[in-house]
Design a protein around this motif. Structure first.
Motif, PDB file in Angstrom:
ATOM      1  N   SER A 266      13.916  -8.149   2.114  1.00  0.00           N
ATOM      2  CA  SER A 266      14.075  -7.130   1.252  1.00  0.00           C
ATOM      3  C   SER A 266      13.648  -5.813   1.937  1.00  0.00           C
ATOM      4  N   PHE A 267      12.877  -5.883   2.706  1.00  0.00           N
ATOM      5  CA  PHE A 267      12.462  -4.465   3.144  1.00  0.00           C
ATOM      6  C   PHE A 267      13.627  -3.947   4.007  1.00  0.00           C
ATOM      7  N   TYR A 268      14.030  -4.754   4.881  1.00  0.00           N
ATOM      8  CA  TYR A 268      15.282  -4.365   5.768  1.00  0.00           C
ATOM      9  C   TYR A 268      16.658  -4.124   4.923  1.00  0.00           C
ATOM     10  N   LYS A 269      16.900  -4.835   3.949  1.00  0.00           N
ATOM     11  CA  LYS A 269      18.222  -5.008   3.381  1.00  0.00           C
ATOM     12  C   LYS A 269      18.106  -3.521   2.305  1.00  0.00           C
ATOM     13  N   THR A 270      16.979  -3.443   1.488  1.00  0.00           N
ATOM     14  CA  THR A 270      16.785  -2.578   0.580  1.00  0.00           C
ATOM     15  C   THR A 270      15.928  -1.148   0.593  1.00  0.00           C
ATOM     16  N   ALA A 271      14.491  -1.873   0.962  1.00  0.00           N
ATOM     17  CA  ALA A 271      13.602  -0.677   0.867  1.00  0.00           C
ATOM     18  C   ALA A 271      13.595   0.298   2.105  1.00  0.00           C
ATOM     19  N   GLN A 294       3.208   9.422   2.907  1.00  0.00           N
ATOM     20  CA  GLN A 294       3.295   9.056   1.392  1.00  0.00           C
ATOM     21  C   GLN A 294       4.551   8.688   0.826  1.00  0.00           C
ATOM     22  N   MET A 295       5.475   9.654   1.285  1.00  0.00           N
ATOM     23  CA  MET A 295       6.784   9.590   0.435  1.00  0.00           C
ATOM     24  C   MET A 295       7.526   8.385   0.891  1.00  0.00           C
ATOM     25  N   TYR A 296       7.000   7.963   2.150  1.00  0.00           N
ATOM     26  CA  TYR A 296       7.774   6.823   2.668  1.00  0.00           C
ATOM     27  C   TYR A 296       7.314   5.757   2.062  1.00  0.00           C
ATOM     28  N   GLU A 297       5.774   5.606   1.975  1.00  0.00           N
ATOM     29  CA  GLU A 297       5.242   4.413   1.346  1.00  0.00           C
ATOM     30  C   GLU A 297       5.828   4.413  -0.130  1.00  0.00           C
ATOM     31  N   PHE A 298       5.964   5.382  -0.862  1.00  0.00           N
ATOM     32  CA  PHE A 298       6.442   5.451  -2.045  1.00  0.00           C
ATOM     33  C   PHE A 298       7.893   4.708  -2.052  1.00  0.00           C
ATOM     34  N   GLY A 299       8.660   5.146  -1.383  1.00  0.00           N
ATOM     35  CA  GLY A 299      10.104   4.744  -1.239  1.00  0.00           C
ATOM     36  C   GLY A 299      10.172   3.173  -0.889  1.00  0.00           C
ATOM     37  N   LYS A 300       9.197   2.813   0.012  1.00  0.00           N
ATOM     38  CA  LYS A 300       9.146   1.500   0.254  1.00  0.00           C
ATOM     39  C   LYS A 300       8.816   0.463  -0.723  1.00  0.00           C
ATOM     40  N   ASN A 301       7.795   0.974  -1.321  1.00  0.00           N
ATOM     41  CA  ASN A 301       7.421  -0.101  -2.619  1.00  0.00           C
ATOM     42  C   ASN A 301       8.081  -0.008  -3.821  1.00  0.00           C
ATOM     43  N   LEU A 302       8.840   1.100  -3.825  1.00  0.00           N
ATOM     44  CA  LEU A 302       9.756   1.137  -5.003  1.00  0.00           C
ATOM     45  C   LEU A 302      10.917   0.418  -4.552  1.00  0.00           C
ATOM     46  N   GLY A 303      11.590   0.420  -3.305  1.00  0.00           N
ATOM     47  CA  GLY A 303      12.523  -0.347  -2.747  1.00  0.00           C
ATOM     48  C   GLY A 303      12.246  -1.972  -3.162  1.00  0.00           C
ATOM     49  N   LYS A 386       4.005  -4.099  -6.705  1.00  0.00           N
ATOM     50  CA  LYS A 386       4.790  -2.895  -5.784  1.00  0.00           C
ATOM     51  C   LYS A 386       4.926  -1.808  -6.392  1.00  0.00           C
ATOM     52  N   ALA A 387       5.419  -1.923  -7.724  1.00  0.00           N
ATOM     53  CA  ALA A 387       5.438  -0.737  -8.626  1.00  0.00           C
ATOM     54  C   ALA A 387       4.214   0.320  -8.433  1.00  0.00           C
ATOM     55  N   ASP A 388       3.227  -0.600  -8.813  1.00  0.00           N
ATOM     56  CA  ASP A 388       1.812   0.100  -8.764  1.00  0.00           C
ATOM     57  C   ASP A 388       1.413   1.077  -7.498  1.00  0.00           C
ATOM     58  N   LEU A 389       1.684   0.254  -6.642  1.00  0.00           N
ATOM     59  CA  LEU A 389       1.445   0.836  -5.099  1.00  0.00           C
ATOM     60  C   LEU A 389       2.289   2.167  -4.915  1.00  0.00           C
ATOM     61  N   ALA A 390       3.652   1.959  -5.497  1.00  0.00           N
ATOM     62  CA  ALA A 390       4.586   3.018  -5.292  1.00  0.00           C
ATOM     63  C   ALA A 390       3.875   4.267  -6.173  1.00  0.00           C
TER      64      ALA A 390
END
Ligand code: IPE
Ligand code: IPE
Ligand code: MG
Ligand code: MG
Length: 418
Positions: A266-271, A294-303, A386-390
């Motif tokens: 899911s990380f590869y395909k989307t996040a 931090q913006m990378y982490e935000f996008g990754k966990n949201l993704g 994951k949302a909470d981490l984002a």
């Protein structure tokens, strides 16, 4: 070209080095076994826990952790206090129109530019691109680029978005669209965004070429941005997308697939794309490295949360709501979070899946079993974690309407499964 129907290709077990994921510049890849690594995680209890949780000590798995699979499981199955009570935070249903209001003009300009930058070089490709761009799409990724750009521009003292911010948003949407065209070929999906897919209308060859053309076109525009950090970041995403599709194709109907592998796919395909969108936007604002990470982490966990939600919706929504046939992930052997959790509880499910639904009614039976044994609820928990981490990663931004909209975007995604 990415068309393949293989079930059991051995592509090894690649795990990204998070330093490379976080900075995306060196892209060093570390090999070790994903399978053994994840043992034990999937058996942790979700059901009785509170709605959202995340770990307090996140420094270990932030951008400088060297283990992505561990980082992808970040927050999974641990009992610590959430940064926000996601449940309490929800006031009234969030609509995308409201959420995007603060960047509505930016999105309008984007829509106009997208059509012109696809290029008019070949009428067939042009109609294929028209087909998918014209079909709509939520424009979540470019909206994220604009929101992060504006939230971080304020930090960096920029008065308005730059041309580079805007071009980045266009490139990101183009890559997303190309990946959808190829994804529909691989998934053999006939409908997308409520319309016939490109391959359904024009055939697989045109769809593969149209996707390739858009990937190539976006690379050209990317190179013209002349920012080596962003070029490395986004080109890694295009590679990740292919890795994700290969990973998925090589584990169809594999009931031994683990949560960790699912999250990596899911990380590869989307996040990866969403993380690059948010980090790239911050880079073009001239934000400090700590903010861009931090913006990378935000996008990754949201993704990741976004993909888990998309996978839940495949079970819970109708074809009409989805704009494509429902239950198709399972039918095609793509075992997503709800199934992975359900398989722990229900041995009969394995039997049915391994038979590849050869008996009439067995697909419906499998869908029922996934629902009955709590697969959906546990996947919901995963999305919330994951949302909470984002949301945690947004704390580094100064308060603004843009930051609020980013937070709402996380909530909007979760509300899709409420
Ligand atoms: C669909 O993404 C593919 C996934 C990553 C799950 P979106 O839901 O953002 O697709 P569009 O662009 O709105 O159609
Ligand atoms: C995400 O995965 C698609 C891409 C990242 C291209 P899915 O296969 O779940 O997307 P949908 O459900 O077809 O939109
Ligand atoms: Mg698909
Ligand atoms: Mg899907």
């Amino acid at each position: 070209m990415m068309s393949m129907t293989c079930h059991n290709l051995d592509f090894g077990t690649r795990v990204l080095d998070l330093v490379a994921v976080g900075s995306s510049s060196n892209a060093s890849i570390e090999r070790h076994s994903v399978k053994n690594h994840g043992k034990g995680f999937t058996s942790k209890v979700y059901g009785a826990r509170r709605m959202a949780c995340c770990r307090q000590n996140i420094s270990r798995t932030r951008a400088f952790s060297t283990n992505t699979s561990e980082a992808l499981l970040d927050g999974v199955g641990e009992r610590t206090e959430p940064v926000l009570d996601l449940k309490k935070e929800v006031k009234s249903p969030i609509s995308l129109a409201n959420l995007f209001e603060v960047v509505a003009d930016d999105l309008q300009t984007l829509n106009q530019n997208l059509r012109s930058i696809v290029g008019a070089e070949n009428p067939v490709l042009m109609s294929a691109a028209e087909q998918i761009f014209g079909a709509g799409g939520k424009r979540i990724r470019p909206a994220l680029v604009f929101l992060v750009s504006r939230a971080t521009a304020e930090l960096a003292g920029l008065k308005d978005l730059t041309t580079k911010h805007r071009r980045l948003a266009e490139i990101i949407e183009m890559i997303h669209t190309a990946s959808l065209i190829h994804d529909d070929v691989l998934d053999e999906s006939d409908m997308r965004r409520g319309k016939e897919t490109v391959h359904q209308l024009y055939g697989t060859r045109v769809a593969v070429l149209a996707g390739d053309f858009m990937f190539a076109q976006s690379s050209w525009y990317l190179a013209n941005l002349e920012n080596i950090e962003v070029i490395k970041l986004i080109s890694q995403v295009i590679k990740d997308f292919a890795s994700g599709e290969i990973k998925q194709a090589s584990s169809l109907f594999d009931c031994d697939v683990e949560l960790e592998e699912y999250l990596l796919k899911s990380f590869y395909k989307t996040a990866s794309l969403i993380a690059a969108s948010t980090k790239g936007a911050a880079i073009f604002s001239g934000a400090d490295r700590s903010i861009t990470e931090q913006m990378y982490e935000f996008g990754k966990n949201l993704g990741l949360a976004f993909q888990v939600v998309d996978d839940i919706l495949d079970f819970t929504q109708s074809a009409e709501q989805l704009g494509k046939p429902a239950g198709s992930d399972l039918a095609k052997g793509n075992l997503t979070a709800p199934v992975i959790f359900a398989l722990e509880k229900e041995p009969k499910l394995r039997e049915i899946i391994e038979s590849e639904f050869c008996d009439t009614g067995s697909l419906d039976e499998a869908i029922e079993l996934v629902k009955q044994c709590g697969g959906i609820e546990r996947a919901q928990e995963l999305a919330k974690e994951k949302a909470d981490l984002a949301i945690k990663s947004l704390q580094c931004l100064p308060p603004s309407n843009f930051r609020l909209a980013l937070q709402d975007m996380v909530m909007f995604n979760l509300e899709r499964i409420d």
